[in-house]
Design an enzyme around this catalytic site. Structure first.
Site, short mmCIF file in Angstrom:
data_model
loop_
_atom_site.label_atom_id
_atom_site.label_comp_id
_atom_site.label_asym_id
_atom_site.label_seq_id
_atom_site.Cartn_x
_atom_site.Cartn_y
_atom_site.Cartn_z
N ALA A 184 0.83 -1.21 0.00
CA ALA A 184 0.00 0.00 0.00
C ALA A 184 0.86 1.25 0.00
O ALA A 184 0.56 2.23 0.67
CB ALA A 184 -0.93 0.00 1.21
N GLY A 185 1.94 1.21 -0.78
CA GLY A 185 2.79 2.38 -0.94
C GLY A 185 2.33 3.22 -2.11
O GLY A 185 1.17 3.13 -2.56
N GLU A 206 -1.30 -5.12 2.71
CA GLU A 206 -0.11 -4.43 3.21
C GLU A 206 0.43 -5.15 4.45
O GLU A 206 -0.31 -5.44 5.38
CB GLU A 206 -0.46 -2.98 3.55
CG GLU A 206 0.60 -2.21 4.30
CD GLU A 206 1.93 -2.14 3.56
OE1 GLU A 206 2.94 -2.50 4.17
OE2 GLU A 206 1.93 -1.72 2.38
N SER A 271 3.85 -4.55 -5.44
CA SER A 271 4.57 -3.29 -5.28
C SER A 271 5.11 -3.21 -3.85
O SER A 271 4.61 -2.45 -3.02
CB SER A 271 3.66 -2.10 -5.59
OG SER A 271 2.50 -2.14 -4.78
N ARG A 274 11.58 -1.48 -4.21
CA ARG A 274 12.48 -1.61 -5.34
C ARG A 274 13.91 -1.82 -4.83
O ARG A 274 14.24 -1.42 -3.70
CB ARG A 274 12.40 -0.36 -6.23
CG ARG A 274 11.01 -0.13 -6.80
CD ARG A 274 10.93 1.12 -7.63
NE ARG A 274 11.73 1.04 -8.84
CZ ARG A 274 11.34 0.45 -9.97
NH1 ARG A 274 10.14 -0.10 -10.05
NH2 ARG A 274 12.12 0.43 -11.03
N ASP A 313 18.35 6.26 -7.59
CA ASP A 313 17.84 5.07 -6.93
C ASP A 313 18.92 4.05 -6.61
O ASP A 313 18.73 3.20 -5.74
CB ASP A 313 16.79 4.37 -7.81
CG ASP A 313 15.45 5.08 -7.81
OD1 ASP A 313 15.38 6.21 -7.27
OD2 ASP A 313 14.48 4.52 -8.35
N HIS A 445 -7.04 35.30 -4.24
CA HIS A 445 -8.37 34.81 -3.85
C HIS A 445 -9.29 34.82 -5.07
O HIS A 445 -9.33 35.81 -5.81
CB HIS A 445 -8.98 35.71 -2.77
CG HIS A 445 -10.39 35.34 -2.41
ND1 HIS A 445 -10.67 34.25 -1.60
CD2 HIS A 445 -11.59 35.89 -2.74
CE1 HIS A 445 -11.97 34.15 -1.45
NE2 HIS A 445 -12.56 35.14 -2.14
#
Length: 466
Positions: A184-185, A206, A271, A274, A313, A445
């Site tokens: 549940a990411g 999850e 999922s 990674r 990553d 506004h």
């Protein structure tokens, strides 16, 4: 003979291609190596983000949101739609067109900045020598930007037909009647949202006992209520014991109470995180140290091998495209002798569900754990005129400020266009602003940004519209 460069970048994702462009801008002879290719077998620059990640997922999120709005919400605006139909093939075609436009954009930028591109997988021969296809490239500096790959469930490898990674999740040929998601990411929630809107019965499993543990707890609780109301079924604290694929996919698991459960799905998206993509790099062959699978770097993105850097990553830190981009720019500038700085504390996070979720800085639970005295201010979108006009008043803005100095320590948003609103908070934190500073700035506004002003004023119990 080897072709000689000042900088060779291995990887053409957001970190890699941005690093290559910035290096070229600084007058360095630069090459970039990337192995991605499209369905026609042609190079497809942009990495996971552009090809099977950020870009196509946002395209499908937008398309599926349009479908849901037409089917369930246009009528209240006086727009009546008869005979609404889903053309999934066209939706996927548009997604592919968005991806191609991004691919082409990187090619254009490489030509504009005179970055030499090599298609294939880059492999180290020596610290300053990289082989790609039949070419050998030598460079004074090499930047590793090879990204990450999805983690599979043990005993349940991806076949991208029944058991799907983010890649397969973006290309399902028909709407599954029952769709299971493990995790549940960000990816699980976004893909779950896409397919729920298009008609799937979605269940998310999850392992963690808390929902969105990385987010502020108040925001996470609000999100859980909204997603449940939308029809996303989220089970927390599950332990999966087996996955069997046949005509569909069967998942055996223990629920939060330890009771054995079995769920049958037409397809299953996995999922669960990674892992760094170092396959074929020959990292250890040239002495690159790996730390829990990631290329080990210092706070400047230097590896232990002189002249070799790593970003994005494939190294420590949040797996976010914009974090990779900032590191890519910083490394290029360091190579050129400059002294840039990347502050992980002001890297924003975004989940592109409806409503969107975005935050920067510390959560309330982190401040409590660290013993930092703070003040909090919140403002609901139900009290915002622009949100009412949009027809989406879900969510709120939350500021956390130092109890003594009033310096902004964190900002958390759940609501429409949270991904855009969070930028103001990032700028404020970079300039060491106080919550009072934001409260004293004139906001247009009616606008959603007024909720940012009112939440900041609420830190000192001065909100004007509640």
């Amino acid at each position: 003979m080897a072709q000689s460069f000042d900088v060779v970048v291995i990887g053409g994702g957001p970190g890699g291609y941005i690093a290559a462009i910035r290096a070229a801008q600084l007058g360095l002879k630069t090459a970039c190596i990337d192995e991605w290719k499209n369905a026609e077998g042609k190079p497809a620059l942009g990495g996971t983000c552009t090809n099977i990640g950020c870009i196509p997922s946002k395209a499908l999120l937008q398309s599926s949101e349009n479908f849901e709005q037409a089917g369930h919400h246009f009528a209240e605006h006086g727009v009546k739609v008869k005979g609404l139909e889903l053309d999934l093939a066209q939706m996927m075609k548009r997604k592919d067109q968005v991806v191609k436009a991004s691919n082409d954009g990187v090619v254009y930028l490489f030509k504009k900045n005179k970055v030499t591109f090599f298609h294939g997988r880059g492999t180290f021969v020596a610290p300053g020598e990289v082989k790609v296809g039949g070419e050998t490239l030598s460079a004074k500096n090499v930047i590793v930007a090879t990204g990450s790959v999805p983690r599979a469930l043990p005993g349940a490898p991806f076949d991208e037909k029944l058991i799907l990674s983010n890649d397969g999740a973006l290309s399902i040929p028909d709407v599954p009647r029952r769709l299971g998601i493990v995790g549940a990411g960000v990816i699980g929630l976004e893909m779950g949202s896409v397919w729920r809107r298009l008609g799937s019965d979605v269940t998310i499993l999850e392992a963690l006992p808390a929902f969105l543990g990385a987010a502020d707890e108040q925001i996470a609780k609000e999100a859980a209520k909204i997603f449940a109301k939308q029809g996303l079924k989220i089970e927390l604290g599950v332990k999966i014991s087996g996955v069997k694929a046949g005509k569909g996919v069967t998942v055996e698991y223990a629920d939060a109470e330890g009771k054995a459960q079995t769920a049958a799905f037409d397809r299953l998206i996995v999922s669960i995180g990674r892992i760094a993509n170092t396959e074929g790099l020959n990292a250890e062959g040239i002495g690159l140290k790996l730390d829990r699978g990631f290329v080990a770097v210092d706070d400047q993105c230097r590896t232990g091998v002189p002249g070799v850097w790593a970003i994005g990553d494939v190294v420590r830190g949040p797996m976010l495209a914009h974090k990779a981009e900032e590191e890519g720019v910083a490394v290029a500038e360091r190579i050129a002798g400059q002294h840039p700085h990347v502050d992980f504390n002001t890297v924003p996070w975004v989940i592109y569900t409806t409503p969107e979720i975005a935050w920067v800085g510390k959560t309330e639970q982190q401040l409590k754990a660290e013993g930092i005295a703070y003040k909090a201010g919140t403002f609901p979108f139900t009290a915002n005129a622009r949100a009412r006009a949009l027809g989406d008043t879900s969510g709120l803005v939350k500021y956390l400020a130092d109890a003594k100095t009033d310096a902004i320590l964190g900002v958390h948003i759940i609501g429409a266009y949270a991904s855009e609103l969070i930028a103001e908070a990032v700028v404020a934190m970079e300039f060491r602003a106080s919550s009072e500073d934001i409260g004293m700035i004139c906001h247009a506004h009616p606008s959603l940004s007024e909720a940012m002003k009112d939440a900041a004023l609420a830190v000192d119990k001065r909100a004007l519209n509640i």
